[in-house]
Design an enzyme around this catalytic site. Structure first.
Site, PDB file in Angstrom:
ATOM      1  N   GLU A 234       0.803  -1.211   0.023  1.00 56.19           N
ATOM      2  CA  GLU A 234      -0.138   0.010   0.138  1.00 56.19           C
ATOM      3  C   GLU A 234       0.953   1.204  -0.144  1.00 56.19           C
ATOM      4  OE1 GLU A 234      -3.410  -0.279   2.048  1.00 56.19           O
ATOM      5  OE2 GLU A 234      -3.632   1.995   2.528  1.00 56.19           O
TER       6      GLU A 234
ATOM      7  N   ASN B 255      -3.460  -1.563   7.555  1.00 56.17           N
ATOM      8  CA  ASN B 255      -4.866  -2.201   7.042  1.00 56.17           C
ATOM      9  C   ASN B 255      -4.764  -3.772   6.940  1.00 56.17           C
ATOM     10  OD1 ASN B 255      -6.038   0.445   6.693  1.00 56.17           O
ATOM     11  ND2 ASN B 255      -4.805   0.639   4.688  1.00 56.17           N
TER      12      ASN B 255
ATOM     13  N   LYS C 157      -4.325  -0.074  13.692  1.00 55.81           N
ATOM     14  CA  LYS C 157      -5.114   1.081  13.389  1.00 55.81           C
ATOM     15  C   LYS C 157      -6.423   0.482  13.529  1.00 55.81           C
ATOM     16  CE  LYS C 157      -6.244   2.975   8.657  1.00 55.81           C
ATOM     17  NZ  LYS C 157      -5.943   3.017   7.258  1.00 55.81           N
TER      18      LYS C 157
ATOM     19  N   GLU D 258     -10.686   4.417   8.733  1.00 52.72           N
ATOM     20  CA  GLU D 258     -10.879   4.178   7.443  1.00 52.72           C
ATOM     21  C   GLU D 258     -11.187   2.982   7.005  1.00 52.72           C
ATOM     22  OE1 GLU D 258      -6.823   5.184   5.799  1.00 52.72           O
ATOM     23  OE2 GLU D 258      -7.366   7.202   5.513  1.00 52.72           O
TER      24      GLU D 258
ATOM     25  N   ARG E  55      -2.395   3.449  16.969  1.00 54.83           N
ATOM     26  CA  ARG E  55      -2.229   4.753  16.163  1.00 54.83           C
ATOM     27  C   ARG E  55      -3.608   5.817  16.366  1.00 54.83           C
ATOM     28  NH1 ARG E  55      -2.473   3.729  10.521  1.00 54.83           N
ATOM     29  NH2 ARG E  55      -0.877   5.526   9.911  1.00 54.83           N
TER      30      ARG E  55
ATOM     31  N   ASP F 201      -2.727  14.295   6.933  1.00 54.43           N
ATOM     32  CA  ASP F 201      -2.121  13.029   6.387  1.00 54.43           C
ATOM     33  C   ASP F 201      -0.688  13.297   5.552  1.00 54.43           C
ATOM     34  OD1 ASP F 201      -2.033  10.333   5.836  1.00 54.43           O
ATOM     35  OD2 ASP F 201      -3.705  10.463   4.371  1.00 54.43           O
TER      36      ASP F 201
ATOM     37  N   GLU G 115       4.800   9.786  13.968  1.00 56.09           N
ATOM     38  CA  GLU G 115       4.880   8.863  12.929  1.00 56.09           C
ATOM     39  C   GLU G 115       5.001   9.969  11.728  1.00 56.09           C
ATOM     40  OE1 GLU G 115       1.655   5.914  12.046  1.00 56.09           O
ATOM     41  OE2 GLU G 115       1.367   6.535  10.367  1.00 56.09           O
TER      42      GLU G 115
ATOM     43  N   GLU H 229       3.983   9.293  -0.372  1.00 54.84           N
ATOM     44  CA  GLU H 229       2.619   9.178  -0.897  1.00 54.84           C
ATOM     45  C   GLU H 229       2.180  10.379  -1.581  1.00 54.84           C
ATOM     46  OE1 GLU H 229      -0.255   7.704   1.976  1.00 54.84           O
ATOM     47  OE2 GLU H 229      -1.863   8.255   0.601  1.00 54.84           O
TER      48      GLU H 229
ATOM     49  N   GLU I 190       7.453  21.805  -2.816  1.00 58.61           N
ATOM     50  CA  GLU I 190       6.173  22.551  -2.208  1.00 58.61           C
ATOM     51  C   GLU I 190       5.955  23.520  -3.242  1.00 58.61           C
ATOM     52  OE1 GLU I 190       7.232  24.853   1.121  1.00 58.61           O
ATOM     53  OE2 GLU I 190       5.305  24.524   1.963  1.00 58.61           O
TER      54      GLU I 190
ATOM     55  N   TRP J 179     -13.751  12.827   2.383  1.00 62.28           N
ATOM     56  CA  TRP J 179     -12.648  12.359   3.071  1.00 62.28           C
ATOM     57  C   TRP J 179     -12.123  13.810   3.986  1.00 62.28           C
ATOM     58  CZ3 TRP J 179     -10.709   7.545   3.261  1.00 62.28           C
ATOM     59  CH2 TRP J 179     -10.671   6.767   2.238  1.00 62.28           C
TER      60      TRP J 179
END
Ligand code: GCU
Length: 697
Positions: free
Chosen positions: A173, A216, A295, A299, A332, A378, A400, A406, A529, A559
């Protein structure tokens, strides 16, 4: 003395990353003695033997005088160590034997360099050995004795690896580095040499813990806890020689899914018994097992809310099962409503973790660690530090980070994250007088009884370069080094990584190579950025996979990731006075600083405030002009970095050069797409022309 050299596990098709043989030259050309028994001492002895075999040095026995002596010392000699000395945060007073289980003391005299670790805790020998490797020739020049110890424990990687190939997420993932190092098509990957080589790289930058599966937890992965435990034990056997403990992500629904229980209610006695027995079985198989990562209620993952229980109830259930064995649970804090109505302006995803967890401060067991993402949303390119980190003085907190890129270019773009992480770790949630984020993760202050350490989502996979983009190796390296020493200067870490990885002194033009690499890697986060979402507003990525621009991609989604751009302005009002109240979740001085656009740092302006396009920033530019300018600049910088990389062709190995060149083509293409979509969007919304008259579509 005959010692079998280590097989560092490098097949010719795997990049040596920051441990090419050349990086071992200083150690390998000397007479080395390793005194001490046990698996970690054996690893160090074999590592040294491997280095010596390459560079003409020798492993010597007790009768011979070594240039480098690595030894375990009787703990009764030990001292507590102090501050200062080389290595910044990990210095010491020169006592022979550091008490920290991973610490070591380095003595550098004219005739010998000695690394001393506690006999009770030989991990220090391993970290001491790699410290000497990093120093290279400098390790063999006289210097005051210094004790080194990690500031944070554990220093952990979470692998979001699936055992089965997930229909949407694939094998890993958010993985951008080929397949999983551990799993392939539902089975162990069965490439022990690769895992061993990985463990070696991780140990050499200070990492000491690793979770082997995705947070997950799908059906097959859940079974790693029970009937597929042997697969986990096989990985643990490969990580152990490098001082790395194995952890497992588990599902809160495991008692039902795997144990045939009627419920997974954390307060149910049968559920409690099931977790205890299950943990007992895990430890019978893997005695040094690290613990669980969870987790929950996030989600779509199951959790205690289904039974009307709190997250402290859920975490404590697992903590109690692990406690007899010395295990820990990383629970988490990434809990929010991912099915919110975008029309509802009262719900703010940024608030969620604090709303859920701050009231639970003091309710977690001593071996339950709350693992908090560094920002409230996130892993965006720019976020404020999560207010949860400063709000729970009686809870062990792990911070974390996300090494896997991502939202930061998916390892097609160069985006060195160390400067961002360093800012996070140095941030002081209670102002100048309180501990920094690193201090919180170390357990300073409050009654938390220990820290939770630092965690990163790994960016490594089965790709021959480990990380897809060879320059993304720096993110992995820097994570380990910052976890050991959070006040390390990111620029120095970059230099360290450059020396090890590219060994410039062995090239025709060391200075050109160093300068080139510093340039293309050093400022890459700012460049990224500039051409993506402006001023901390975040997202604007394509939904689902999160690569490339889509300004409104998440604007009407459940979301909770909005920018609220209209014809007059852009940004999210998170003030206490007129917005969602998120700014008030901070302690002073930050709650005041973030409350008004006048005091809010510009780089976070649109995270905290909805402002008109004509709002003037500290630079003297309006927000709209800032958006246009940064997007043009970002692309120009990416193009310049590509050209600079091209000019290093004669100094970098052909395979590595070609891979990075290929990635730069995509980075520049994508950066232009970002520039044109973002600028066109805001020109059309605002109707305000670019004052330089550049072409916007
Ligand atoms: C992000 C990411 C998910 C991941 C989640 C998490 O939302 O997109 O893939 O599962 O973070 O951290 O749990």
């Amino acid at each position: 003395m005959s010692v079998t050299p280590a097989d560092p596990g490098l097949a010719p098709d795997i990049d040596p990353a920051w441990l090419p043989d050349e990086a071992l030259r200083a150690v390998g050309s000397r007479r080395v003695r390793v005194d001490g028994e046990g698996p970690l001492a054996d690893t160090v002895r074999a590592e040294a033997a491997y280095a010596c075999e390459r560079f003409g040095g020798r492993i010597v026995g007790p009768g011979d005088r070594p240039d480098l002596l690595l030894r375990l010392a009787d703990d009764s000699l030990g001292g507590e160590g102090g501050e200062g000395g080389e290595g910044g945060g990990s210095g010491g007073n020169g006592e022979d034997c550091p008490r920290h289980p991973e610490g070591f003391t380095l003595h550098r005299t004219l005739d010998r360099t000695t690394v001393t670790a506690s006999a009770a805790a030989p991990a220090g020998l391993l970290h001491g050995y790699f410290h000497v490797v990093r120093l290279g020739e400098a390790a063999f020049t006289p210097a005051p004795a210094a004790t080194h110890r990690p500031a944070l424990t554990p220093r952990m990687l979470d692998h979001w690896d699936n055992v089965d190939v997930h229909p949407v997420m694939g094998q890993v993932e958010r993985g951008y580095a080929g397949g999983s190092l551990f799993w392939r098509d539902g089975r162990p990957r069965d490439e022990p040499h690769r895992i061993r080589a990985y463990a070696r790289l991780l140990a050499s930058c200070g990492i000491d813990a690793l979770a082997v599966n995705n947070v997950n937890v799908h059906a097959t992965e859940a079974r790693l806890l029970t009937d597929r435990l042997d697969d986990v034990a096989a990985i643990a056997d490969l990580l152990r020689p490098y001082g790395i403990r194995t952890h497992l992500s588990v599902s809160c629904a495991a008692p039902v899914l795997l144990g045939g229980q009627a419920t997974a209610d954390p307060l149910d006695p049968h559920v409690r018994a099931w977790w205890r027995e299950t943990a007992d079985r895990v430890y019978a198989r893997i005695p040094d097992f690290g613990g669980f990562v969870v987790k929950a209620d996030s989600e779509g993952q199951p959790g205690p809310f289904a039974y009307g229980r709190s997250h402290a109830d859920g975490a404590n259930l697992l903590a109690d099962a692990l406690a007899p064995h010395g295990g820990i649970v990383h629970w988490r804090a990434f809990v929010y409503d991912h099915r919110q109505d975008w029309r509802d302006r009262t719900t703010d995803r940024a608030r969620a973790a604090h709303d859920h967890f701050a009231p639970l401060d003091g309710e977690f067991r001593p071996n339950a660690i709350l693992q908090v993402k560094h920002g409230p949303i996130d892993f965006q390119t720019r976020e404020p530090v999560s207010p949860v980190i400063g709000a729970m003085p009686r809870t062990r907190i792990a911070v974390e980070l996300q090494a896997t890129q991502e939202y930061t270019g998916q390892q097609w773009h160069v985006c060195a994250l160390a400067p961002m992480w360093s800012q996070v770790l140095r941030f002081r949630p209670h102002g100048e007088d309180g501990p920094g984020v690193a201090g919180v993760a170390a357990g300073d202050g409050g009654g938390r009884g220990g820290g939770g350490g630092l965690v990163a989502v790994s960016n490594a996979g089965a790709d021959p370069f480990w990380t897809g983009h060879p320059l993304a190796q720096f993110n992995l390296y820097a994570f380990g080094r910052l976890a050991w020493q959070p006040d390390a200067d990111p620029a120095s870490l970059l230099d360290e990584w450059i020396e090890l990885t590219f060994t410039p002194n062995r090239t025709a033009d060391p200075d050109r190579l160093r300068a080139g690499l510093r340039h293309v890697v050093g400022g890459s986060w700012e460049t990224y950025e500039k051409y993506t979402a402006p001023l901390g507003v975040g997202f604007m990525v394509q939904p689902g996979h999160h690569y490339g621009p889509s300004v409104d991609g998440y604007e009407y989604s459940p979301w909770g990731t909005y920018h609220f751009a209209d014809r007059d302005g852009v940004g999210v009002d998170r003030s206490r006075a007129t917005g969602t109240g998120y700014a008030a979740q901070y302690g002073k001085p930050w709650s005041d600083t973030y409350e008004t656009p006048d005091t809010c740092p510009d780089e976070l302006l649109l995270f905290f405030h909805h402002v008109p396009y004509g709002h003037v920033l500290r630079s003297g530019k309006t927000v709209i002009q800032h958006i246009y300018d940064t997007h043009f600049e970002g692309v120009t910088e990416a193009e310049a970095a590509r050209a600079l990389w091209a000019s290093l062709k004669d100094l970098v190995s052909p395979a590595r050069h070609a891979r990075v060149t290929e990635r730069y083509e995509e980075q520049v293409r994508c950066a232009r797409e970002w520039r044109d979509q973002v600028n066109s969007y805001f020109l059309r919304k605002s109707g305000v022309p670019d004052r330089h008259g550049r072409r916007i579509h």
